[in-house]
Every structure is written in C-alpha cells, then in structure tokens.
Design an enzyme around this catalytic site. Structure first.
Site, PDB file in Angstrom:
ATOM      1  N   ILE A  65       0.805  -1.414  -0.372  1.00  0.00           N
ATOM      2  CA  ILE A  65       0.480  -0.083   0.086  1.00  0.00           C
ATOM      3  C   ILE A  65       0.938   1.581   0.013  1.00  0.00           C
ATOM      4  O   ILE A  65       0.418   1.878  -0.975  1.00  0.00           O
ATOM      5  CB  ILE A  65      -1.295   0.259   0.715  1.00  0.00           C
ATOM      6  CG1 ILE A  65      -1.774  -0.856   1.084  1.00  0.00           C
ATOM      7  CG2 ILE A  65      -1.855   1.784   0.622  1.00  0.00           C
ATOM      8  CD1 ILE A  65      -2.694  -0.722   2.139  1.00  0.00           C
ATOM      9  N   ASP A  66       2.022   1.152   1.483  1.00  0.00           N
ATOM     10  CA  ASP A  66       2.527   2.283   0.793  1.00  0.00           C
ATOM     11  C   ASP A  66       3.473   2.744  -0.307  1.00  0.00           C
ATOM     12  O   ASP A  66       3.873   4.084  -1.223  1.00  0.00           O
ATOM     13  CB  ASP A  66       3.715   2.587   2.154  1.00  0.00           C
ATOM     14  CG  ASP A  66       3.151   2.932   3.408  1.00  0.00           C
ATOM     15  OD1 ASP A  66       2.312   3.443   3.439  1.00  0.00           O
ATOM     16  OD2 ASP A  66       3.356   2.020   4.734  1.00  0.00           O
ATOM     17  N   ALA A  67       4.068   1.447  -1.172  1.00  0.00           N
ATOM     18  CA  ALA A  67       4.446   2.244  -2.122  1.00  0.00           C
ATOM     19  C   ALA A  67       3.985   2.188  -3.428  1.00  0.00           C
ATOM     20  O   ALA A  67       4.379   3.157  -4.035  1.00  0.00           O
ATOM     21  CB  ALA A  67       4.911   0.307  -2.589  1.00  0.00           C
ATOM     22  N   ILE A  70       4.016   5.827  -2.733  1.00  0.00           N
ATOM     23  CA  ILE A  70       5.903   6.029  -2.895  1.00  0.00           C
ATOM     24  C   ILE A  70       5.057   6.721  -4.999  1.00  0.00           C
ATOM     25  O   ILE A  70       5.732   7.335  -5.241  1.00  0.00           O
ATOM     26  CB  ILE A  70       6.341   5.713  -2.597  1.00  0.00           C
ATOM     27  CG1 ILE A  70       6.450   5.196  -1.532  1.00  0.00           C
ATOM     28  CG2 ILE A  70       7.328   5.563  -3.021  1.00  0.00           C
ATOM     29  CD1 ILE A  70       6.720   7.052  -0.184  1.00  0.00           C
TER      30      ILE A  70
END
Length: 91
Positions: A65-67, A70
């Site tokens: 999810i964070d990737a 980003i």
C-alpha cells in the site's frame, strides 16, 4: 494564444494535477492502512493463535500500500520538476 501564456497554463494545470495525485494518493493509502490494521486487530482479538500468520501478511500489505503511494509521489515529482508536457506547448 501566446506561447508564454500556454506554458503558464500547462504549469497551472500540472500543479492542480500534482496536488490531486499526492492528496488523493495519501488519503487512499491512509484509509487502506487504517481499515487493514483495524481488521488485523479484530482478527487478533478473536484468534490470538493466528497473530504470527496474520502479522506477516499485514506487514506485506502495508509495504504494498505504501509502495503504491510512493510510486504516485514519484510520478508527481516527475511532473513537478521535469514536466514532459512543456515542450509540447512550445511547438
């Protein structure tokens, strides 16, 4: 339309797009992480013996999810600092 006005308009619309990309990307990532972590806590409270298996999956999904956020941030920075649309406006 003057070329300078066209470039200014491209930069203005790009700024709006960058704001939307970063803002909505951050909102989606935060909501997704919040929902996932709340479901993890519910599952851990119901079946404490499953915590190690669930925890590994939660950390994997947190990274994914964070990737995605980003990657969206990187694309937004590409448009902010090296806008590929401006040379098209100068033709």
């Amino acid at each position: 339309m003057d070329k300078l006005q066209l470039v200014a308009q491209i930069q203005a619309y790009t700024g709006i797009g960058i704001g939307l990309m970063i803002g909505l990307g951050a909102l989606g990532a935060c909501v997704g992480v919040g929902i996932m972590c709340s479901r993890f806590l519910e599952g851990a409270a119901r079946q404490p013996e499953m915590i190690p298996a669930l925890q590994a999956k939660v950390f994997l999904l947190l990274g994914l999810i964070d990737a995605s956020f980003i990657i969206g941030l990187g694309i937004a920075m590409l448009f902010a600092f090296g806008n590929p649309l401006i040379p098209a406006g100068l033709k």
